[in-house]
Design an enzyme around this catalytic site. Structure first.
Site: not given
Length: 723
Positions: A57, A383, A413, A443, A476, A572, A600
């Site tokens: 992270n 993704r 990314r 997204h 997740y 979160r 998530h």
């Protein structure tokens, strides 16, 4: 329900009194992740995993967020943050916190190493090693490392070698024994080499000994430099600016990204990590040659690149890890003999990952690929992972003559390269590949299948809060909503037309999408709660998201609190809102859940004049967080949940369980910005509740079949004072 006695006018408060800094809030989140590595109740290798995650992270934070601020400073940009700090002021504050976090990571590793050693797992640095292991490592170095590494002299005759992003190397000061001449040598560690070398069991029996590759290079440097005395050495690690900025005049997006990925590996150095006892002359050389303008330089006593511990976590010791969890396949789909379309046709269904299997999503597409009644498939991909059954299903569908359209987001990314690969594979199979907008990321998590039924066409949709990624769906917590609602099908079609043809949708029936009207929809719903509260009715807002940074929404929530609306945010990560400030946000509570799974899913619930939870509540799921980027620079979907069973599951099971959780929860102090862990007992009877454990042991409301009676799902009740 009461309004605070002394209402503050937010406009009279200084920005730093109204908002938390985004970057410092993120660092606080990573501290909470690191805190999981110190939980004695967790198995040891899971604690090591959390330590590694905190390192990963932090690396990404430095390469993206800090690199961006440093770039602003270099360019003379004076744009202020939400709390009115200049880029330079933010970098100064970040620098201090990053150093503190790095020291805490090293202390955590120091605490874990002896505990792991007691269990037969040894993580070695420069400390002594068993003589048998030393002999084996020396031979391993000669056979497997020396042929790969290349010592490079640093002098006017040799250009300074390029150090790649995330690259690790060692510098040596050498004195030739024959004539006393001085030499500086650099050894870069090729990324193809493992980060840790494990001594095999044949050498040390059952114990596992791991040595970091860079420490082996230092340990056996005498083999690299015969005839020299090593008078100084040090290990270093480099992080570079890794963001990719899109140029509006880019004519070929695919070619542009291929080039940009290569440039990213050579980005500006943003952080240099070096040993605490790094040779002073070598350090000065690195500072000069790496052009460390606006770069962080950290000195570490311990291990560089904490993220590398993920290799040790892979050690085959199930006794030191969480008990494996096998996700359930929804009973209702099995009652339809595995026919996903038949199950959806009967009633909407929500799949709660990772507690319920991602295979349902894959089966939705696999069945569509071979179903003769399916005429078209449209899929948005942000993704998809390296091994993607979703990609395979789309390719099979195209090869079977279906009309298949895939929106592949190249700007995801760190997945840009993988997505380019998938785009090529899809195109070769006959899929129509679209790359979406140049300025906005697509997204939204959406899949749409059109099927011929009863003399007409029926549209089946999947709306998700997370990615179509087979690995992250095991970690997740996300929601997959399947529906054959005709209105949502029509809206989904308009959304795809917007992405593929830039046709802005008119008169959407159910969906709200960003950057068009998602923000306005949330604002309008908050305003409705404000009006209800002012009219003396209950005003209640429950939200669950990953981050909240958008100023307009935060200010509107402050207004809601001042009107008496009870607001609970399960956030979160980053939270720029200050909860519980007298006169400003008395009625707002912010909690963060950090545990075995990564929270998530995004859920937005409004009471509509009734205390929550309520059958009358307005409930949405979404792919969007409450951030500027999601609301202004991304294509996102906000999906209303109107089916009664799904509504109950999302509100009264998923969201309520998160509100009730005490064993993995942290509460945000609106004055200091600190988070305090909620301390409770282990049992429900004394107030303890673990939402992850609850979901692992109970079937979902919409996914259960007729064979499962109602009493198989314990009812959750909102206890007084729980939120």
């Amino acid at each position: 329900m009461s309004t605070a006695p002394d209402i503050l006018d937010p406009e009279t408060l200084a920005p730093e009194e109204r908002y938390f800094n985004r970057e410092l809030s993120w660092l606080s989140f990573n501290e909470r992740v690191l805190a999981e590595a110190n939980r004695a109740s967790y198995p040891l290798l899971e604690r090591l995993r959390f330590l590694s995650i905190s390192g990963s992270n932090l690396d990404e934070f430095m390469m993206i967020r800090v690199a961006g601020l440093a770039g602003q400073v270099r360019s003379g940009v004076a744009e202020m943050s939400l709390d009115a700090r200049t880029p330079g002021q933010q970098l100064a504050a970040i620098s201090e916190k990053v150093r503190e976090l790095g020291q805490l990571q090293q202390r955590t590793l120091d605490e874990l190493r002896p505990l792991l050693s007691a269990q037969g797992i040894h993580i070695k640095g420069g400390d002594p090693i068993d003589p048998k292991a030393e002999d084996w490592l020396r031979q391993y170095f000669l056979d497997h490392i020396m042929p790969v590494i290349t010592p490079q002299a640093i002098d006017p005759a040799h250009p300074f070698p390029f150090v790649a992003n995330l690259g690790i190397g060692a510098l040596f000061n050498l004195t030739r024994r024959e004539d006393g001449s001085q030499l500086v040598e650099m050894v870069l560690i090729p990324s193809a080499l493992p980060r840790f070398v494990r001594v095999p069991q044949s050498v040390l029996g059952e114990d596992a000994t791991y040595v970091a590759i860079e420490r082996l290079v230092v340990r056996f440097a005498d083999l690299l430099f015969p005839g020299f005395e090593i008078t100084g050495d040090g290990v270093f690690r480099v992080l570079r600016d890794s963001d990719i900025e899109i140029e509006e005049e880019a004519e070929d997006l695919v070619r542009y990204f291929r080039s940009a990925i290569q440039r990213r590996r050579r980005g500006q150095v943003i952080m240099l990590e070096i040993d605490e006892n790094f040779d002073a002359e070598a350090e000065e050389l690195l500072r000069d040659k790496l052009e460390l303008e606006q770069a962080f330089i950290t000195k570490t006593i311990g291990m560089l690149g904490i993220v590398g511990l993920e290799e040790v976590v892979k050690e085959d010791r199930p006794d030191l890890k969480f008990t494996p969890y096998s996700p359930r396949y929804p009973e209702r789909v099995m009652e339809h003999d595995g026919d996903v379309f038949s199950a959806i046709h009967e009633k909407d269904i929500v799949i709660h990952h990772p507690y319920e299997s991602f295979e349902v999503v894959v089966d939705f597409l696999r069945q569509a690929a071979v179903d003769p009644n399916v005429v078209s498939i449209k899929q948005a991909l942000y993704r998809a992972g390296q091994q993607s059954p979703v990609i395979n299903a789309l390719c099979e569908a195209a090869e079977n003559g279906k009309s298949v359209t895939a929106v592949v987001e190249l700007k995801a990314r760190f997945d840009e390269e993988q997505n380019l690969k998938w785009a090529g594979e899809l195109e070769r199979a006959g899929v129509q590949v679209i790359y979406g907008f140049i300025d906005w990321k697509t997204h939204a998590k959406i899949s749409m299948v059109v099927r011929q039924e009863d003399g007409g066409y029926r549209t089946y949709c999947h709306f998700g809060t997370g990615n179509y990624h087979p690995v992250t769906t095991k970690i997740y917590t996300d929601l997959s909503y399947f529906t054959a609602d005709p209105a949502l099908g029509r809206d989904a079609s308009k959304l795809f037309n917007f992405i593929t043809g830039y046709v802005e949708p008119q008169k959407m029936e159910r969906l709200a999408i960003s950057p068009l009207d998602l923000l306005e929809t949330l604002i309008e719903d908050i305003e409705e709660e404000i009006e209800l509260a002012r009219a003396g009715k209950p005003g209640t807002i429950w939200w669950k998201m990953n981050q909240i940074t958008e100023k307009r929404v935060i200010d509107k929530l402050y207004e809601a609190s001042q009107a008496g609306v009870q607001v609970v945010l399960i956030c979160r990560g980053i939270c720029c809102l200050r909860p519980g400030v007298p006169g400003l946000s008395d009625n707002i509570t912010v909690k963060s859940i950090i545990g075995r799974f990564l929270e998530h899913s995004r859920i937005y619930a409004f009471g509509k004049g009734e205390p929550l939870p309520s059958d009358k509540a307005k409930v949405y799921i979404s792919s969007a967080d409450v951030m500027d980027r999601n609301l202004y620079r991304r294509v996102e979907a906000l999906v209303p949940i109107v089916n009664a069973t799904v509504h109950d599951q999302v509100l009264e099971q998923v969201l309520l369980a998160n509100l009730l959780d005490t064993e993995q929860s942290w509460l945000l102090d609106g004055e200091t910005g600190d988070y305090e862990r909620v301390e409770t007992g282990d049992g429900v009877e004394d107030g303890g509740f673990n939402c992850h454990q609850y979901f692992m042991t109970n079937p979902s409301l919409s996914g259960r079949g007729g064979a499962l009676k109602d009493d198989r799902v314990p009812n959750l009740t909102l206890r007084k004072g729980a939120v």
